[in-house]
Scaffold this motif. Structure first.
Motif, PDB file in Angstrom:
ATOM      1  N   ASP A  86      80.628   6.545  83.990  1.00 36.54           N
ATOM      2  CA  ASP A  86      80.248   6.426  82.582  1.00 36.54           C
ATOM      3  C   ASP A  86      79.248   7.486  82.144  1.00 36.54           C
ATOM      4  N   VAL A  87      78.986   8.469  82.986  1.00 33.78           N
ATOM      5  CA  VAL A  87      77.922   9.425  82.693  1.00 33.78           C
ATOM      6  C   VAL A  87      78.442  10.848  82.529  1.00 33.78           C
ATOM      7  N   GLY A  88      79.307  11.306  83.417  1.00 37.20           N
ATOM      8  CA  GLY A  88      79.785  12.676  83.332  1.00 37.20           C
ATOM      9  C   GLY A  88      78.681  13.678  83.595  1.00 37.20           C
ATOM     10  N   SER A  89      78.517  14.629  82.674  1.00 35.35           N
ATOM     11  CA  SER A  89      77.541  15.702  82.871  1.00 35.35           C
ATOM     12  C   SER A  89      76.132  15.331  82.437  1.00 35.35           C
ATOM     13  N   SER A  90      75.953  14.197  81.801  1.00 38.12           N
ATOM     14  CA  SER A  90      74.624  13.770  81.331  1.00 38.12           C
ATOM     15  C   SER A  90      73.870  13.118  82.481  1.00 38.12           C
ATOM     16  N   LEU A  91      73.390  13.940  83.402  1.00 43.48           N
ATOM     17  CA  LEU A  91      72.862  13.425  84.665  1.00 43.48           C
ATOM     18  C   LEU A  91      71.589  12.613  84.489  1.00 43.48           C
ATOM     19  N   GLY A  92      70.850  12.827  83.404  1.00 41.99           N
ATOM     20  CA  GLY A  92      69.659  12.026  83.178  1.00 41.99           C
ATOM     21  C   GLY A  92      69.952  10.556  83.004  1.00 41.99           C
ATOM     22  N   ASP A  93      71.224  10.216  82.744  1.00 45.93           N
ATOM     23  CA  ASP A  93      71.609   8.823  82.512  1.00 45.93           C
ATOM     24  C   ASP A  93      72.223   8.146  83.736  1.00 45.93           C
ATOM     25  N   ILE A  94      72.180   8.798  84.907  1.00 47.15           N
ATOM     26  CA  ILE A  94      72.792   8.179  86.086  1.00 47.15           C
ATOM     27  C   ILE A  94      72.068   6.883  86.436  1.00 47.15           C
ATOM     28  N   THR A  95      72.804   5.967  87.049  1.00 46.21           N
ATOM     29  CA  THR A  95      72.239   4.657  87.407  1.00 46.21           C
ATOM     30  C   THR A  95      72.305   4.373  88.898  1.00 46.21           C
TER      31      THR A  95
END
Length: 601
Positions: free
Chosen positions: A165-174
């Motif tokens: 659900d994140v892709g390239s937006s690594l700041g949003d990894i869980t």
């Protein structure tokens, strides 16, 4: 395949790679040493990787009921042959058992395999970069346990960044990491989460698989830090040092348009499939570096991978060109324009439009290879030059050019493969000819390791606006030096003047972007800048190669370089103005257009 004469021109006539032997890191090495490595890579490419390229594309990896990934057997054996040869050690430090060759020589060797079987080369690309990161940032025990097996050829590595659900937006990894103590290897954590688009995961080429995993360390309340500064990096092996199986599970395979030989997985960490009774939940991983340094460390691997993605795209473009030349010479069809009543049809290569497409393919394929090899040489100088000023200049240029090295071959290489299919006509659109697969394989390259849009923002936002054009100023000095040398050549002086005019055109856009107090407006057109800048850089390299061709001992290579340079400046350089138009017109259409027009119809 990439012919030896082309390699020798680029490596020795143009880049003067032999001068690198003056650096202490490469002292004692000779051209004969390098040629022996290139000979070995060429044999492996032709004898082991090329024969299984179409087979592995047809028989893509499969997932067994027990969660194991089966790679096509011929490709699996080709990979094992490569690992047994030791070619993964080409650029590795001697202290880690490597050959310590220049990066540019190792890149040429890898490009040969990329042209033959880009899926197979992806295993190597990831492993070489994975082991380098561990060697540079790991504890002695981590290097011994996790980098050394990759150097020795008993393990392969991956990079695990994206999530479903994140892709390239690594700041949003869980994906989370919880401290589980400390041992002789380092700080041990339990990793839980899912990673998507993981190339080379769970395969049966080697028993061990070393994953580098981005995750966030939970605080005492179990909460994860926000943003990229909270990301840490962990080494998570498939097989633990005690021989037990880690809790890493292949949850599924992605069925791709191209690059089908290498598995692309959804990996679950800490799912409990390999949980041992009495142990803590989660996959076991060891912290690499310090907490919060994960993304900064991982950027070393990502930047290396980005350059190699560009190299793979260049190799695919070049192979498509070679196949097009062969087909255009053999396929007889139509009458020449100057004699429409000719009794017999002529080879396709006699038709001007086919020659146009062949020239375009050569300009892109060889230009892209030159761009990647130039970047690799910069990497050598930036790490090894004795003079600190020279090292810093090479580092500045490499940092500036990396997004171009990744994206220009990827985007333009796809266009080159488009031309290859067009020249083959209806046959090119069938699976009977290799150009169809080359196009599908190359289509991934503008996406992975950072999409073209991300590269544009990196180039314009971080590399241009970030240092207010200082890196671009260094690049302009290099271009002006080439223009100066061209001015002394009667035939190339006009091309040099055209390059200088294009440089000034791009420089005006850079000055305007730096002066403009509206960063979002500028970055909205970053992709246009990336495209125009890429054309400028490759145009400069083509002029530089044309000048080097004057001194080449191979008249055929020299003639081809001069004609291709003429084509690039006649057909491609005039397009730069149109590429840059979105930045100069100030229309801001992409920012002002209402979202409602994109509603599903």
């Amino acid at each position: 395949m990439i012919a030896r004469r082309e390699v020798e021109f680029l490596l020795y006539d143009w880049l003067k790679a032999e001068r690198l032997t003056a650096l202490p890191r490469f002292e004692g090495q000779t051209r004969e040493d390098w040629d022996a490595v290139l000979d070995l890579a060429e044999r492996l490419a032709g004898n082991d990787f090329l024969p299984c390229n179409k087979i592995a594309d047809r028989d893509e990896p499969s997932l067994t009921q027990d969660g194991e990934v089966r790679v096509q057997p011929d490709l699996r054996e080709a990979m094992r042959t490569w690992l047994a040869s030791g070619l993964q050690l080409a650029a590795v430090d001697a202290g880690h058992g490597g050959m310590q060759l220049p990066t540019v020589v190792a890149s040429v060797a890898l490009a040969k395999v990329m042209a033959a079987n880009v899926s197979g080369s992806a295993f190597m690309m990831l492993t070489i970069a994975n082991a380098r990161v561990i060697s540079d940032f790991g504890t002695p025990a981590q290097v011994e346990l996790f980098a050394a097996p990759q150097h020795e050829g008993t393990s392969l590595g991956t990079m695990c960044l994206s999530e479903p659900d994140v892709g390239s937006s690594l700041g949003d990894i869980t994906t989370r990491a919880s401290l589980d103590g400390e041992d002789e290897i380092g700080r041990r954590y339990r990793i839980s989460g899912r990673k998507m688009w993981i190339s080379g995961g769970g395969h049966d080429v080697t028993e061990q698989n070393i994953h580098l995993v981005l995750a966030k360390i939970a605080d005492e309340d179990g909460r994860l830090p926000s943003g990229t500064r909270g990301i840490s990096l962990f080494v998570v092996p498939r097989v633990l040092p005690d021989g037990g199986r880690n809790d890493v599970t292949v949850a599924g395979l992605n069925h791709k348009m191209g690059y089908r030989g290498i598995p692309n997985c959804l990996l679950n960490f800490g799912e409990g499939m390999h949980h041992r009774p009495g142990g803590e939940a989660g996959a076991v991983g060891w912290l690499l570096g310090e907490p919060g340094q994960g993304l900064a460390i991982m950027f070393q691997m990502m930047n290396e991978a980005r350059i190699n993605v560009g190299l793979g795209a260049a190799a695919l473009a070049w192979r498509g060109y070679v196949l097009s030349c062969e087909y255009a010479a053999e396929r007889v069809q139509g009458r020449p324009l100057e004699d429409r009543r000719a009794e017999r049809p002529v080879p396709l290569v006699r038709h001007p439009d086919v020659r146009r497409m062949l020239l375009a393919q050569r300009a892109i394929g060889e230009g892209a290879l030159a761009l990647c090899f130039y970047a690799a040489r910069l990497a050598d100088v930036s790490r090894s030059a004795g003079d600190a000023v020279e090292r810093q200049r090479a580092h500045t240029l490499l940092d500036l050019l990396t997004p171009i090295v990744k994206s220009w071959p990827s985007e333009q290489g796809l266009l080159a493969n488009h031309h290859a299919i067009q020249i083959h006509g209806g046959y090119g659109y069938t699976r009977d000819f290799d150009v169809e697969q080359l196009y599908r394989d190359n289509r991934l390259n503008p996406i992975h390791e950072g999409t073209t849009g991300i590269q544009g923002i990196d180039l314009l936002g971080r590399k241009i606006l970030g240092d207010r054009g200082a890196g671009f100023a260094a690049l302009q000095e290099e271009m002006q030096a080439t223009v100066g040398r061209a001015g002394a050549d009667v035939e190339l002086a006009a091309i040099g003047a055209a390059l200088d005019a294009a440089r000034r055109e791009v420089a005006a856009v850079v000055d305007g972007a730096v002066a403009r107090d509206d960063r979002p407006a500028v970055l909205a057109e970053a992709n246009a800048f990336l495209e125009g800048m890429g054309h400028l850089v490759v145009g400069w390299l083509w002029l530089d190669m044309a000048l080097a061709a004057r001194q080449s001992a191979d008249p055929a290579v020299a003639e081809a370089a001069l004609w291709t340079c003429r084509h690039f400046f006649a057909a491609e350089m005039p397009r730069i103005a149109g590429m840059l138009a979105p930045l100069t017109a100030d229309a801001a259409v992409t920012r002002r257009v209402p979202e409602r027009i994109f509603a599903a119809v």
